[in-house]
Design an enzyme around this catalytic site. Structure first.
Site, PDB file in Angstrom:
ATOM      1  N   ASP A   1      47.551  38.584  33.992  1.00 58.57           N
ATOM      2  CA  ASP A   1      48.188  39.498  33.034  1.00 58.57           C
ATOM      3  C   ASP A   1      49.679  39.176  32.888  1.00 58.57           C
ATOM      4  O   ASP A   1      50.205  39.117  31.780  1.00 58.57           O
ATOM      5  CB  ASP A   1      48.068  40.954  33.513  1.00 58.57           C
ATOM      6  CG  ASP A   1      46.703  41.556  33.217  1.00 58.57           C
ATOM      7  OD1 ASP A   1      46.086  41.171  32.207  1.00 58.57           O
ATOM      8  OD2 ASP A   1      46.246  42.418  33.994  1.00 58.57           O
TER       9      ASP A   1
ATOM     10  N   GLY B   1      53.601  52.798  35.551  1.00 54.56           N
ATOM     11  CA  GLY B   1      52.189  52.766  35.955  1.00 54.56           C
ATOM     12  C   GLY B   1      51.849  51.394  36.513  1.00 54.56           C
ATOM     13  O   GLY B   1      52.743  50.600  36.853  1.00 54.56           O
TER      14      GLY B   1
ATOM     15  N   LEU C   1      53.184  46.849  24.904  1.00 53.32           N
ATOM     16  CA  LEU C   1      51.963  46.270  25.490  1.00 53.32           C
ATOM     17  C   LEU C   1      50.701  46.776  24.797  1.00 53.32           C
ATOM     18  O   LEU C   1      49.624  46.214  24.966  1.00 53.32           O
ATOM     19  CB  LEU C   1      51.899  46.565  26.999  1.00 53.32           C
ATOM     20  CG  LEU C   1      53.068  46.018  27.824  1.00 53.32           C
ATOM     21  CD1 LEU C   1      52.759  46.087  29.304  1.00 53.32           C
ATOM     22  CD2 LEU C   1      53.420  44.586  27.450  1.00 53.32           C
TER      23      LEU C   1
ATOM     24  N   LYS D   1      40.824  46.729  39.314  1.00 52.82           N
ATOM     25  CA  LYS D   1      41.822  45.666  39.544  1.00 52.82           C
ATOM     26  C   LYS D   1      42.383  45.657  40.969  1.00 52.82           C
ATOM     27  O   LYS D   1      42.708  44.599  41.486  1.00 52.82           O
ATOM     28  CB  LYS D   1      42.976  45.792  38.550  1.00 52.82           C
ATOM     29  CG  LYS D   1      42.616  45.329  37.156  1.00 52.82           C
ATOM     30  CD  LYS D   1      43.821  45.345  36.248  1.00 52.82           C
ATOM     31  CE  LYS D   1      43.466  44.831  34.874  1.00 52.82           C
ATOM     32  NZ  LYS D   1      44.613  44.655  33.992  1.00 52.82           N
TER      33      LYS D   1
HETATM   34  P1  NAP Z   1      48.926  53.834  33.878  1.00 48.75           P
HETATM   35  O1  NAP Z   1      48.964  53.212  35.229  1.00 48.75           O
HETATM   36  O2  NAP Z   1      47.998  54.967  33.629  1.00 48.75           O
HETATM   37  O3  NAP Z   1      50.438  54.316  33.523  1.00 48.75           O
HETATM   38  C1  NAP Z   1      50.689  55.093  32.382  1.00 48.75           C
HETATM   39  C2  NAP Z   1      52.190  55.223  32.146  1.00 48.75           C
HETATM   40  O4  NAP Z   1      52.380  55.992  30.946  1.00 48.75           O
HETATM   41  C3  NAP Z   1      52.935  55.974  33.246  1.00 48.75           C
HETATM   42  O5  NAP Z   1      54.231  55.446  33.367  1.00 48.75           O
HETATM   43  C4  NAP Z   1      52.970  57.402  32.705  1.00 48.75           C
HETATM   44  O6  NAP Z   1      54.051  58.180  33.184  1.00 48.75           O
HETATM   45  C5  NAP Z   1      53.206  57.133  31.222  1.00 48.75           C
HETATM   46  N1  NAP Z   1      52.789  58.273  30.423  1.00 48.75           N
HETATM   47  C6  NAP Z   1      51.527  58.662  30.146  1.00 48.75           C
HETATM   48  N2  NAP Z   1      51.545  59.771  29.372  1.00 48.75           N
HETATM   49  C7  NAP Z   1      52.855  60.079  29.164  1.00 48.75           C
HETATM   50  C8  NAP Z   1      53.525  61.119  28.451  1.00 48.75           C
HETATM   51  N3  NAP Z   1      52.856  62.049  27.764  1.00 48.75           N
HETATM   52  N4  NAP Z   1      54.883  61.118  28.442  1.00 48.75           N
HETATM   53  C9  NAP Z   1      55.588  60.163  29.110  1.00 48.75           C
HETATM   54  N5  NAP Z   1      55.002  59.150  29.812  1.00 48.75           N
HETATM   55  C10 NAP Z   1      53.656  59.118  29.844  1.00 48.75           C
HETATM   56  O7  NAP Z   1      48.586  52.755  32.739  1.00 48.75           O
HETATM   57  P2  NAP Z   1      48.695  51.153  32.815  1.00 48.75           P
HETATM   58  O8  NAP Z   1      47.418  50.608  33.347  1.00 48.75           O
HETATM   59  O9  NAP Z   1      49.976  50.812  33.477  1.00 48.75           O
HETATM   60  O10 NAP Z   1      48.751  50.757  31.256  1.00 48.75           O
HETATM   61  C11 NAP Z   1      49.916  50.980  30.469  1.00 48.75           C
HETATM   62  C12 NAP Z   1      49.768  50.421  29.072  1.00 48.75           C
HETATM   63  O11 NAP Z   1      49.636  49.002  29.101  1.00 48.75           O
HETATM   64  C13 NAP Z   1      48.552  50.935  28.313  1.00 48.75           C
HETATM   65  O12 NAP Z   1      48.975  51.343  27.047  1.00 48.75           O
HETATM   66  C14 NAP Z   1      47.638  49.739  28.210  1.00 48.75           C
HETATM   67  O13 NAP Z   1      46.899  49.738  27.015  1.00 48.75           O
HETATM   68  C15 NAP Z   1      48.628  48.590  28.196  1.00 48.75           C
HETATM   69  N6  NAP Z   1      48.037  47.305  28.644  1.00 48.75           N
HETATM   70  C16 NAP Z   1      48.068  46.230  27.807  1.00 48.75           C
HETATM   71  C17 NAP Z   1      47.521  45.013  28.197  1.00 48.75           C
HETATM   72  C18 NAP Z   1      47.543  43.836  27.255  1.00 48.75           C
HETATM   73  O14 NAP Z   1      46.907  42.799  27.541  1.00 48.75           O
HETATM   74  N7  NAP Z   1      48.264  43.903  26.168  1.00 48.75           N
HETATM   75  C19 NAP Z   1      46.943  44.863  29.460  1.00 48.75           C
HETATM   76  C20 NAP Z   1      46.922  45.977  30.295  1.00 48.75           C
HETATM   77  C21 NAP Z   1      47.473  47.197  29.876  1.00 48.75           C
HETATM   78  P3  NAP Z   1      53.881  59.064  34.547  1.00 48.75           P
HETATM   79  O15 NAP Z   1      54.017  58.080  35.676  1.00 48.75           O
HETATM   80  O16 NAP Z   1      54.961  60.061  34.483  1.00 48.75           O
HETATM   81  O17 NAP Z   1      52.498  59.664  34.480  1.00 48.75           O
END
Ligand code: NAP
Length: 285
Positions: free
Chosen positions: A107, A133, A226, A71
């Protein structure tokens, strides 16, 4: 629809792409709108991303979605970037333009349209954003113009601080406040709209929620997780047990796809058509 010499090909580039639901959205939209188009997934490794974009252009691919991990990485290979996508710093949709592709981010408008369709009021709200994230950052950019305050809670507080600083700069007001996830009990009293943008609770770890304390959930009147697999996350269950309403991320997925389809085909999808695709999407989960 029969594939023939005039069929327009669109698709998704990412890695992995095996579990994508996007073909369900786009191939059903093509059927519903009578457009001669087919949508296929393309697995693209990091090292060949620029070749993939050149190849897509050479093959006159009529539109592409972009998913993890490309992305942000795809942006240098594009001819143009839409203003919102530039602000968010990530694209998920490529539309053919003179000499290449223009990158968009559907998105976030997708999330906004999903929230409106679910009857969720965003404007003027106080929001708890869980996570900092890639997606949380985009959510914060989108909400900054619309809401009263955004409390960004993240395990790594520095990431929440970086987003808050950036968003406050764009908005030219102190709209975002960064907090450590563990400080949720320090949120000002009141009722909040919450957006759950961490990975916690996603299949297969479906028994987990980002915060377990029931007192936290008393602060939430409406929540948007999400995550869409599972359809009813533990986070959503905790919100509902505390008396709030909760929605999953499937409609965001639906509307980001619909907006991409509208851009590729220069048409508008009605709410009735969107509902029909949503029904078919739910059957595939
Ligand atoms: P990302 O950049 O990897 O960010 C992950 C986030 O989760 C960070 O804030 C991370 O905190 C936190 N996290 C992970 N493990 C954790 C733990 N054990 N305890 C506390 N916090 C934790 O992921 P992303 O790309 O932003 O995606 C986030 C979510 O959005 C995913 O679940 C994805 O499936 C969803 N999503 C949905 C759609 C849709 O169309 N519905 C589209 C895109 C994404 P740290 O910063 O501390 O690591």
């Amino acid at each position: 629809m029969q594939i023939n010499g005039r069929t327009k090909t669109c698709g998704l580039i990412g890695n992995p792409v095996e579990h994508t639901l996007s073909p369900v959205i786009h191939n059903n939209l093509a059927e519903l709108t009578g457009i001669n188009m087919v949508y296929v997934p393309f697995k693209v490794e990091n090292e060949v991303l620029s070749e993939a974009i050149k190849g897509a252009q050479a093959l006159e691919i009529g539109g592409l979605n972009v998913t993890v991990p490309h992305k942000e990485r795809v942006m240098p290979y594009l001819k143009e970037i839409d203003a919102l996508a530039g602000k968010i710093g990530a694209v998920n949709t490529l539309v053919p333009c003179e000499g290449g592709y223009k990158g968009y981010n559907t998105d976030m408008p997708g999330l906004y349209r999903a929230m409106l369709s679910d009857g969720i009021r965003v404007d003027g709200e106080n929001v708890i954003l869980l996570g900092a994230g890639g997606v949380a950052r985009a959510v914060a950019v989108m909400l900054a113009e619309k809401v009263e305050k955004i409390y960004i809670l993240n395990r790594t507080v520095e990431k929440a601080e970086a987003i808050a600083q950036e968003v406050n700069g764009y908005a030219d007001r102190e709209v975002a406040v960064a907090m450590a996830l563990s400080e949720y009990d320090k949120l000002p009293a009141g009722k909040y709209l919450a957006v759950q943008a961490t990975n916690i609770g996603m299949y297969p770890k479906t028994e987990e929620a980002v915060v377990e304390d029931k007192a936290f959930y008393e602060k939430i009147h409406t929540a948007y997780d999400l995550i869409y697999n599972p359809a009813d996350t533990r986070f959503m269950q905790l919100v509902k047990e505390a008396g709030g309403s909760a929605f999953n991320g499937l409609k965001m997925l639906l509307y980001q796809g619909i907006i991409a389809y509208e851009l590729w085909n220069n048409i508008s999808i009605s709410e009735v058509q969107a509902e029909e695709i949503y029904t078919r999407l739910k059957e595939k989960l």
